[in-house]
Design an enzyme around this catalytic site. Structure first.
Site, short mmCIF file in Angstrom:
data_model
loop_
_atom_site.label_atom_id
_atom_site.label_comp_id
_atom_site.label_asym_id
_atom_site.label_seq_id
_atom_site.Cartn_x
_atom_site.Cartn_y
_atom_site.Cartn_z
N SER A 1 73.39 32.36 107.04
CA SER A 1 74.35 31.56 107.80
C SER A 1 74.82 30.39 106.95
O SER A 1 74.07 29.89 106.10
CB SER A 1 73.71 31.01 109.08
OG SER A 1 72.88 29.90 108.81
N ASP A 2 76.05 29.96 107.17
CA ASP A 2 76.41 28.65 106.64
C ASP A 2 75.62 27.63 107.46
O ASP A 2 75.16 27.92 108.57
CB ASP A 2 77.91 28.40 106.74
CG ASP A 2 78.38 27.40 105.70
OD1 ASP A 2 77.56 26.59 105.22
OD2 ASP A 2 79.58 27.40 105.36
N TRP A 3 75.46 26.44 106.91
CA TRP A 3 74.57 25.46 107.52
C TRP A 3 75.14 24.99 108.86
O TRP A 3 76.21 24.41 108.93
CB TRP A 3 74.38 24.29 106.56
CG TRP A 3 73.23 24.49 105.60
CD1 TRP A 3 72.20 23.62 105.39
CD2 TRP A 3 72.98 25.60 104.73
NE1 TRP A 3 71.33 24.13 104.44
CE2 TRP A 3 71.79 25.35 104.02
CE3 TRP A 3 73.64 26.81 104.49
CZ2 TRP A 3 71.25 26.23 103.09
CZ3 TRP A 3 73.11 27.70 103.55
CH2 TRP A 3 71.93 27.41 102.87
#
Length: 742
Positions: free
Chosen positions: A273-275
């Protein structure tokens, strides 16, 4: 002697291994070098299955979410190591604190800053992209990382996008061609490249809220090809989700991850995931994200005791699994992919130790920078500027001394050094006198907060005019920087014109000194009403550690510029396709956005709508001159499985060595579906000494001329008449050749 294994033999070996201690996963995982060929994957997958069988449910879940800002847990009792990640696409980020976004304060984490990826794309040199990836991978390996969070391949749709400087331009073929060797180069070091952001993350404004609506044709023909190339040709080991929604569902856990990425493309790596881009336990479990990063308990940057246990793929996931609300097969698939990643990286017995900040890396960074710099204008041969006694060069502009490796969001770097344009020019020009003044001040920013300028702008302006009067030549060093609302993560630009009164300053300088050149530092196109006031313009990008030396190489003529623009420069903002349709197309209304330009992105829009750009895709001047001639194709009629070989002569008609990028476009005549006038399908960079001629070629697959047919949800090759266009920019075609597909 070469031993060939078939599936039956592999199965027998697998059964034998199961009956021995080889697959006893309760022992530490052995660091073994698997044989080459089919048996490798069979044995490895069997080993991974045996490990999954002895992991507890708690251990499995713990592997699927963060334990710190940039790492995930291993399983100590089984010898399964942690996974350590780092930003970013053009340099390994400084160490970040375990549980907060602050710099960790290390003294041994300074690195080589490589040029931003817009510069790499502008080289039109896939071989150099491989060198870039390998050298960057060496630095990540030295820093003991497992995953490098890059490269980015989101398509340049609008010049307002704050992160365009991190990406590979507006054309899917160029981005696809350049990303593959980059990935392979990084991964030769046993470091996973992580291609990002999947998918349609083409703006920073409202990035975590915007819902993108786009046609399947545009999705498959424009926005997915570089990701597909990364997976199927680059064999990338990791991929990052995006913040935005697509058709109402967040892309980090969108159905397209399983449907397109993992099923249709056969991707066997991890999805990270992106943060803070995960929003649902159920969807994260079901729709493809394997490792959840950066969520916190209530958003990005939260530091609460044990908050990692509250991630969507942490305690809530474990609870749903124990209740039977979610199948254990879901977590098993995630763990299988994570173990595969670990074997490819930290348990890879062939990994070298890596290198950091050595002369070879600096040399490669400088080479990429000089090949990517684009000469946009050169009236009366203003460039190159000779170093001679008695010459006074005024270098005016804050960007001449401003640090360009800091800022920009997650791509910010901590290089061992950064040579500024002013430093580079002073080091190169030993005879000429160089004087500098700021001319303007932009202030600064802290991620999403702008800090205003502290100096008096009128005083800076007056001083700049005084300095310009005294000089023989003025080099204005301006453009954008990596602050908020410029070239930076977190939000987009708000104006197309140059900020901080730069246009007024250029006009004022030109009134007192006509010998004015502009060194333009940006990762984006800018409005150029000031262009007639300059004699020369060089697009220099963000060049990293060796920036000043590379700029001086081009300004002095030590290196002949050969870069080509990887995206179009519109004359005015409304000429850009995304902006021409109003707010519904960009930036969206009520958090919904429609890509109304559809497949006509970048030069496709300019060509098809007959709009003249300021500077075209693929454009770039040289200190030499070139002629493309005798363009031919190998036949006039083709079938689907044929290859089109385009041959041509390239002559260096100038008085010094140089390189020309020959670009091959293809267009369908009277197509039954909407098409661009032409699309890039091949290119080659030809290096030539003065006066020499070389025969070169580009080979195209006829099957690559297909369009995505929404009626059958697959690709269709339309029969009939086509044209090949050969030139050195999208709007500068030397030869047009007709052919047919039967």
């Amino acid at each position: 002697m070469r031993v060939v294994f078939n599936k039956k033999i592999a199965l027998l070996i697998f059964i034998f291994c199961l009956q021995t201690s080889f697959f006893n996963a309760q022992d530490n995982i052995p660091k073994i070098q698997f044989p080459q060929g089919e048996i490798t994957s069979v044995v490895l997958e069997a080993k991974i299955d045996s490990i999954i069988n002895v992991l507890t449910l708690e251990e499995k879940v713990a592997m699927t979410h963060a334990q710190s800002k940039f790492s995930t847990k291993g399983v100590e009792r089984l010898g399964i190591p942690e996974v350590w990640m780092s930003d970013g696409p053009h340099g390994v980020r400084e160490e970040i604190s375990w549980d907060a976004w602050e710099n960790a304060g290390w003294t041994n984490d300074a690195i080589t800053a490589f040029p931003a990826l817009t510069c790499l794309a502008a080289t039109f040199n896939p071989e150099l992209s491989g060198e870039y990836g390998f050298n960057l991978g060496e630095e990540a390996r030295y820093r003991e990382k497992d995953v490098l969070l890059g490269p980015g391949v989101n398509i340049y749709r609008t010049p307002f996008n704050g992160r365009n400087f991190e990406y590979l331009g507006e054309d899917p073929f160029l981005a696809s061609t350049m990303v593959v060797p980059y990935i392979k180069g990084v991964q030769k070091n046993g470091i996973a490249a992580c291609v990002k952001h999947f998918a349609l993350n083409n703006q920073e404004h409202l990035r975590d809220k915007i819902n993108v609506e786009v046609s399947d044709r545009a999705l498959y023909e424009i926005y997915l090809p570089a990701f597909k190339a990364a997976v199927q040709e680059g064999k990338v080991w990791a991929l990052m989700g995006a913040y935005n929604k697509f058709r109402g569902q967040y892309t980090t856990h969108n159905k397209i991850l399983n449907k397109i990425l993992k099923t249709d493309w056969g991707y066997d790596g991890v999805v990270i995931s992106d943060w803070s881009s995960v929003h649902s336990t159920k969807e994260a479990a079901l729709y493809g994200v394997d490792m959840e990063m950066g969520t916190g308990t209530d958003g990005l940057g939260t530091t609460t005791n044990n908050h990692y246990q509250h991630y969507y793929l942490a305690n809530p996931f474990l609870k749903a699994l124990k209740k039977g609300e979610l199948s254990e097969d879901l977590v098993n698939d995630k763990v299988r992919r994570i173990l595969r990643l670990i074997y490819r990286t930290s348990l890879n017995p062939n990994r070298a130790l890596g290198k950091m900040n050595n002369k070879e890396h600096h040399k490669v960074a400088r080479k990429i920078a000089t090949e990517g710099i684009v000469l946009l204008k050169n009236e009366d041969n203003f460039f190159p500027i000779k170093d001679k006694k008695g010459l006074t060069i005024a270098v005016i502009g804050e960007n001449a001394t401003r640090n360009m490796t800091q800022g920009g969001g997650s791509s910010q770097l901590k290089p061992l050094f950064e040579v500024s344009p002013l430093e580079g020019l002073r080091a190169r020009y030993k005879n000429a006198k160089i004087i500098h003044t700021m001319g303007f001040e932009s202030g600064a920013s802290v991620y999403d907060e702008v800090v205003p300028a502290s100096l008096n702008q009128d005083s800076l302006y007056v001083k700049a005019i005084e300095v310009a009067k005294k000089a023989d030549i003025v080099l204005f060093v301006g453009g954008l920087n990596k602050s908020h609302h410029q070239d930076s993560e977190g939000d987009d630009r708000e104006v197309f014109a140059l900020p901080f009164g730069q246009e007024k300053l250029i006009n004022g300088i030109q009134e007192v000194n006509k010998n004015l050149g502009f060194l333009l530092l940006t990762g984006n196109a800018v409005e150029m009403n000031w262009l007639p006031k300059t004699k020369g313009v060089i697009q220099t990008w963000y060049l990293g550690s060796m920036a000043g030396h590379a700029i001086a190489d081009i300004v002095s003529g030590d290196v002949n510029p050969s870069g080509k623009l990887p995206f179009s420069f519109p004359k005015k903002l409304e000429d850009n396709a995304a902006h021409s349709f109003g707010k519904l197309s960009y930036p969206g209304i009520d958090e919904n956005q429609y890509y109304k330009e559809d497949i006509l992105v970048g030069y496709r829009w300019f060509d098809t709508r007959k709009i003249e750009p300021q500077f075209a895709f693929g454009y770039g001047l040289s200190y030499s001159s070139f002629k493309i001639s005798d363009v031919k194709i190998n036949q006039k009629k083709y079938s689907e499985n044929d290859k089109i070989k385009v041959t041509f002569n390239v002559s260096n008609t100038g008085n010094r060595e140089g390189a020309e990028v020959v670009q091959v476009y293809v267009g369908k005549y009277k197509s039954k579906v909407k098409r661009a006038l032409k699309e890039l399908k091949g290119f080659t960079k030809v290096n030539l000494e003065k006066g020499l001629q070389k025969t070169a070629s580009v080979t195209l697959n006829v099957s690559d001329l297909a369009y995505y047919n929404t009626e059958i949800s697959s690709w269709s090759l339309e029969k009939g008449t086509y044209y090949i266009y050969v030139g050195n920019a999208s709007n500068n075609i030397t030869k047009k050749i007709k052919f047919s597909i039967l």
